[in-house]
Design a protein around this motif. Structure first.
Motif, mmCIF file in Angstrom:
data_model
loop_
_atom_site.group_PDB
_atom_site.id
_atom_site.type_symbol
_atom_site.label_atom_id
_atom_site.label_comp_id
_atom_site.label_asym_id
_atom_site.label_seq_id
_atom_site.Cartn_x
_atom_site.Cartn_y
_atom_site.Cartn_z
ATOM 1 N N PHE A 135 33.519 38.570 47.204
ATOM 2 C CA PHE A 135 34.044 38.299 45.566
ATOM 3 C C PHE A 135 32.913 38.670 44.634
ATOM 4 C CE2 PHE A 135 34.748 35.400 41.749
ATOM 5 C CZ PHE A 135 35.895 36.525 41.286
ATOM 6 N N LYS A 136 31.611 38.322 45.192
ATOM 7 C CA LYS A 136 30.642 38.632 44.276
ATOM 8 C C LYS A 136 30.217 39.828 44.205
ATOM 9 C CE LYS A 136 25.481 37.525 43.747
ATOM 10 N NZ LYS A 136 24.345 37.091 44.409
ATOM 11 N N ALA A 137 30.173 40.798 45.461
ATOM 12 C CA ALA A 137 29.993 42.201 45.519
ATOM 13 C C ALA A 137 31.378 42.773 44.646
ATOM 14 C CB ALA A 137 30.164 42.504 46.849
ATOM 15 N N LEU A 138 32.299 42.432 44.745
ATOM 16 C CA LEU A 138 33.527 43.215 43.921
ATOM 17 C C LEU A 138 33.287 42.844 42.385
ATOM 18 C CD1 LEU A 138 36.271 44.624 44.414
ATOM 19 C CD2 LEU A 138 37.475 42.619 43.768
ATOM 20 N N ARG A 139 33.225 41.526 42.097
ATOM 21 C CA ARG A 139 32.701 41.251 40.827
ATOM 22 C C ARG A 139 31.603 42.054 40.010
ATOM 23 N NH1 ARG A 139 30.277 36.727 38.377
ATOM 24 N NH2 ARG A 139 29.912 36.074 40.413
ATOM 25 N N THR A 140 30.548 42.289 40.875
ATOM 26 C CA THR A 140 29.210 42.902 40.168
ATOM 27 C C THR A 140 29.228 44.268 40.296
ATOM 28 O OG1 THR A 140 28.187 41.180 41.318
ATOM 29 C CG2 THR A 140 26.849 42.969 40.609
ATOM 30 N N ASN A 141 30.012 44.978 41.278
ATOM 31 C CA ASN A 141 30.119 46.477 41.322
ATOM 32 C C ASN A 141 31.230 47.254 41.327
ATOM 33 O OD1 ASN A 141 27.340 46.409 42.656
ATOM 34 N ND2 ASN A 141 28.157 45.130 44.062
ATOM 35 N N HIS A 142 32.420 46.487 41.072
ATOM 36 C CA HIS A 142 33.518 47.301 40.922
ATOM 37 C C HIS A 142 33.645 47.871 39.367
ATOM 38 C CE1 HIS A 142 37.853 48.806 40.736
ATOM 39 N NE2 HIS A 142 37.917 48.393 42.005
ATOM 40 N N PRO A 143 33.835 49.224 39.056
ATOM 41 C CA PRO A 143 34.088 49.910 37.745
ATOM 42 C C PRO A 143 34.896 48.855 36.935
ATOM 43 C CG PRO A 143 34.010 51.490 39.431
ATOM 44 C CD PRO A 143 34.284 50.189 39.854
ATOM 45 N N ALA A 144 36.100 48.659 37.328
ATOM 46 C CA ALA A 144 36.928 47.840 36.255
ATOM 47 C C ALA A 144 36.593 46.589 35.763
ATOM 48 C CB ALA A 144 38.331 47.853 37.092
ATOM 49 N N LEU A 145 35.639 45.978 36.546
ATOM 50 C CA LEU A 145 35.053 44.456 36.491
ATOM 51 C C LEU A 145 33.780 44.812 35.507
ATOM 52 C CD1 LEU A 145 36.026 42.973 39.744
ATOM 53 C CD2 LEU A 145 37.199 42.739 37.619
ATOM 54 N N THR A 146 33.372 45.676 35.112
ATOM 55 C CA THR A 146 32.076 45.778 34.421
ATOM 56 C C THR A 146 32.493 45.884 32.984
ATOM 57 O OG1 THR A 146 32.015 48.255 34.231
ATOM 58 C CG2 THR A 146 30.796 47.118 36.278
ATOM 59 N N ASN A 147 33.622 46.115 32.537
ATOM 60 C CA ASN A 147 34.055 45.903 30.935
ATOM 61 C C ASN A 147 35.158 44.800 31.234
ATOM 62 O OD1 ASN A 147 34.825 46.222 28.674
ATOM 63 N ND2 ASN A 147 35.962 48.231 28.673
ATOM 64 N N LEU A 148 34.703 43.836 30.614
ATOM 65 C CA LEU A 148 35.542 42.571 30.548
ATOM 66 C C LEU A 148 36.073 42.320 29.103
ATOM 67 C CD1 LEU A 148 33.559 40.351 32.543
ATOM 68 C CD2 LEU A 148 35.480 41.598 33.368
ATOM 69 N N GLY A 149 36.165 43.334 28.239
ATOM 70 C CA GLY A 149 36.643 43.440 27.062
ATOM 71 C C GLY A 149 35.814 42.655 25.875
#
Length: 253
Positions: A177-191
């Motif tokens: 989860f940490k890897a996905l949250r930190t590195n996924h492009p869709a999760l770098t912009n949280l609005g």
């Protein structure tokens, strides 16, 4: 309420069993008298050859008597069965054991809806989610904790792979989860409220960390002596389902 479904034998089995168990666990003689008056079945209930007598004496055939009465209501008086389902002693237990059935009947429940696997979900994730939903309905939320852990773990690892995010083959649930949250492009912009949303996601990281512990020491995944209680188990179920729904929406599935 969709009373047609109450008579559909291909659908209503788990619901009837759940109603019977809830009544067996909670009803008193006074409750039966109340239901009898409200449904017009007071003479049938009080005149039943064993129901109230078995309840008074704690006889082992009481649960069978409850089945008999519930089945009669199912076949001959759908409104009476609906009243049993919505009884204040019965409905809270049904919300835990058969939430999807209540939803299909049109009864609002205080639980997060089940997760529909995305088209790209692996077979392991699909199977684990299906198993979890079935276990919640038949055995309660405690039995579903392990399967939801498996589903979320497999889902996170698959999303990391799909986004070319490198993680160890034996990465834990929280590490994935940490890897996905930190590195996924869709999760770098949280609005527009990035800071606040990031706090929520960090809280879910704590949820997943706790899920690891509960899965290993408080679920049926292992022969644990002290299982997590049903309300707390559903707390984890709801939290994991909520995270699933968010990630499916955010990652475009």
């Amino acid at each position: 309420m969709n009373e047609y479904l109450l008579h559909d034998q291909s659908w209503n089995g788990p619901l009837i069993v759940a109603v019977q168990r809830a009544i067996t666990e909670t009803f008193t003689k006074s409750d039966w008298n109340e239901v009898g008056h409200l449904t017009g079945l007071h003479a049938y209930i009080t005149g039943h050859k064993r129901l109230l007598r078995s309840l008074d004496w704690g006889d082992p055939d009481y649960s069978d008597c409850v089945f008999e009465v519930v089945t009669r209501m199912q076949h001959h008086n759908g409104q009476a069965l609906a009243l049993l389902i919505e009884h204040p002693k019965v409905l809270p237990l049904l919300e835990v054991s058969v939430p999807n059935h209540l939803h299909q009947l049109g009864i609002s429940v205080g639980h997060v809806r089940a997760v529909t696997p995305s088209v790209c979900a692996s077979e392991v994730v699909r199977r684990a989610l299906t198993d979890a939903d079935q276990l919640i309905e038949t055995n309660g939320a405690q039995s579903a904790v392990d399967r939801l852990h498996t589903a979320m773990h497999g889902y996170l690892k698959a999303e990391c792979a799909a986004a070319s995010i490198t993680i160890s083959p034996d990465a834990t649930l929280t590490q994935a989860f940490k890897a996905l949250r930190t590195n996924h492009p869709a999760l770098t912009n949280l609005g527009a409220h990035t800071t606040d949303v990031a706090k929520v996601l960090q809280s879910f990281a704590s949820v997943l960390d706790a899920l690891n512990t509960v899965r290993n020491h408080g679920s049926v995944a292992h022969p644990n002596e002290h299982l997590i209680e049903a309300p707390e188990a559903f707390l984890f179920v709801n939290a994991v389902r909520t995270l699933f729904h968010y990630l499916n929406n955010k990652l475009g599935h």
